[in-house]
Enzyme design. Structure first.
Site, short mmCIF file in Angstrom:
data_model
loop_
_atom_site.label_atom_id
_atom_site.label_comp_id
_atom_site.label_asym_id
_atom_site.label_seq_id
_atom_site.Cartn_x
_atom_site.Cartn_y
_atom_site.Cartn_z
N SER A 1 -3.63 1.30 10.29
CA SER A 1 -3.87 0.24 11.25
C SER A 1 -4.37 -0.98 10.49
CB SER A 1 -4.86 0.72 12.31
OG SER A 1 -5.10 -0.29 13.26
N TYR B 1 -0.41 -9.42 16.94
CA TYR B 1 -0.59 -8.45 15.87
C TYR B 1 -1.81 -7.58 16.14
CZ TYR B 1 -1.66 -6.49 11.29
OH TYR B 1 -1.95 -5.63 10.26
N THR C 1 -1.93 -7.24 -1.48
CA THR C 1 -0.52 -6.84 -1.43
C THR C 1 0.28 -8.08 -1.02
OG1 THR C 1 -0.55 -6.27 0.92
CG2 THR C 1 -1.25 -4.56 -0.65
N ASN D 1 2.83 3.86 7.57
CA ASN D 1 2.38 2.66 6.89
C ASN D 1 3.22 1.43 7.24
OD1 ASN D 1 1.04 1.10 4.57
ND2 ASN D 1 3.19 1.13 3.92
N THR E 1 10.19 6.28 3.13
CA THR E 1 11.20 5.52 3.86
C THR E 1 11.08 4.03 3.62
OG1 THR E 1 10.07 4.96 5.94
CG2 THR E 1 10.85 7.25 5.68
N LYS F 1 -2.17 -3.37 16.80
CA LYS F 1 -3.09 -2.49 16.07
C LYS F 1 -4.15 -1.87 16.98
CE LYS F 1 -1.07 -2.89 12.10
NZ LYS F 1 -0.35 -1.72 11.53
N LEU G 1 0.82 -1.20 0.00
CA LEU G 1 0.00 0.00 0.00
C LEU G 1 0.86 1.26 0.00
CD1 LEU G 1 -3.00 0.82 0.06
CD2 LEU G 1 -2.85 0.84 2.57
#
Length: 280
Positions: A135, A150, A185, A84, A34, A154, A16
């Site tokens: 998120s 995980y 993705t 991200n 980055t 989030k 993304l």
């Protein structure tokens, strides 16, 4: 002529983040982006006078500060920050080691905090800006076996972003939590989804969920990352952007299922819930 907003996007060499950067550059926006590998980032994006690729270790405050400063040095300001970068971690709570769990928090939560802390002095001085934290629907609903840590990262990101929104709104700074569902993705590929070193075979439901995500879901996700990127870019142009933006019909449905479940439990247990007050 109004100056185009300057964007700062982390985790931009794939997924993304890469879609966001490419679309922004196509629209003529100045973009600093980055990745841990600046070579991979530059190769994925290509050359553009409006593009500043940066090699950054998000868990290092010094590295993040240097990247934010470099962005302002090149473009004169910073307007939209997109956090991200992050990765998935699969494994039952009992299976995952302290090191595995903490590293997921280090990147998904504390890495974001590093960026926010280093960007906010510039945004405060300008009296404007927009912080967009990517998120997941897993930051709103946690009933995914094998994804407890995980989800915890989030959920933490959602909570700190909600609090941040109230802190910085009087300063002219907007804040948005983006909660994507399943997007096509490489998030479920082996380089983005970490699996536990110590497997406990009794957790059959965790193994099933892990196998389903890595095989059945991977490559078949319903979300289009190009459309997701376009939606994120769009909200940055809104005068009153949302605090919560869920992306994908699956995320929409899951969010409603969580709200309905909470509503039903609240009503089922209302008598007990409200019985705990001190009587006058």
């Amino acid at each position: 002529m109004e100056q185009k907003k300057v964007w700062f996007v982390t985790g931009a060499s794939k997924g993304l983040g890469l879609s966001i950067v490419k679309q922004l550059l196509a629209k003529g926006f100045p973009v600093a982006a980055t990745s841990r590998s600046v070579d991979a980032l530059s190769k994925a994006v290509g050359s553009d006078n409006n593009f500043l690729p940066l090699s950054v270790e998000l868990t290092s405050e010094k590295s993040v500060a240097a990247a934010v400063d470099a962005t302002v040095d090149k473009f004169g300001r910073i307007d939209v920050v997109v956090n991200n970068a992050g990765y998935g971690l699969a494994g039952a709570i009992e299976e995952l080691t302290d090191e595995e769990s903490r590293e997921n928090f280090n990147v998904n939560v504390f890495g974001v905090l590093n960026v926010i802390r280093k960007a906010l002095p510039y945004l405060r001085k300008q009296g404007s800006g927009h912080i967009i934290n990517i998120s997941s629907i897993a930051g709103f609903i946690g009933t995914f076996p094998g994804f407890g840590i995980y989800c915890a990262t989030k959920f933490a990101l959602d909570g700190l972003t909600e609090a941040l929104s109230t802190e910085v709104k009087p300063l002219g700074i907007h804040t948005t939590i983006v909660g994507p569902g399943y997007f096509r993705t490489n998030f479920l590929a082996s380089d983005s989804l970490v699996t536990p070193k110590n497997v406990i075979e009794e957790y059959a439901n965790v193994r099933e969920a892990q196998h389903t995500h890595q095989n059945a879901y991977n490559g078949n996700q319903p979300g289009d990352p190009e459309k997701g990127a376009a939606a994120i870019i769009r909200i940055a142009e809104e005068q009153q952007p949302p605090l919560h933006l869920f992306l994908g019909e699956d995320a929409y449905n899951l969010a409603y299922s969580k709200m309905e479940a909470i509503k039903n439990e609240l009503e089922s247990w209302k008598e007990l819930t409200v019985s705990t007050g001190i009587e006058a």
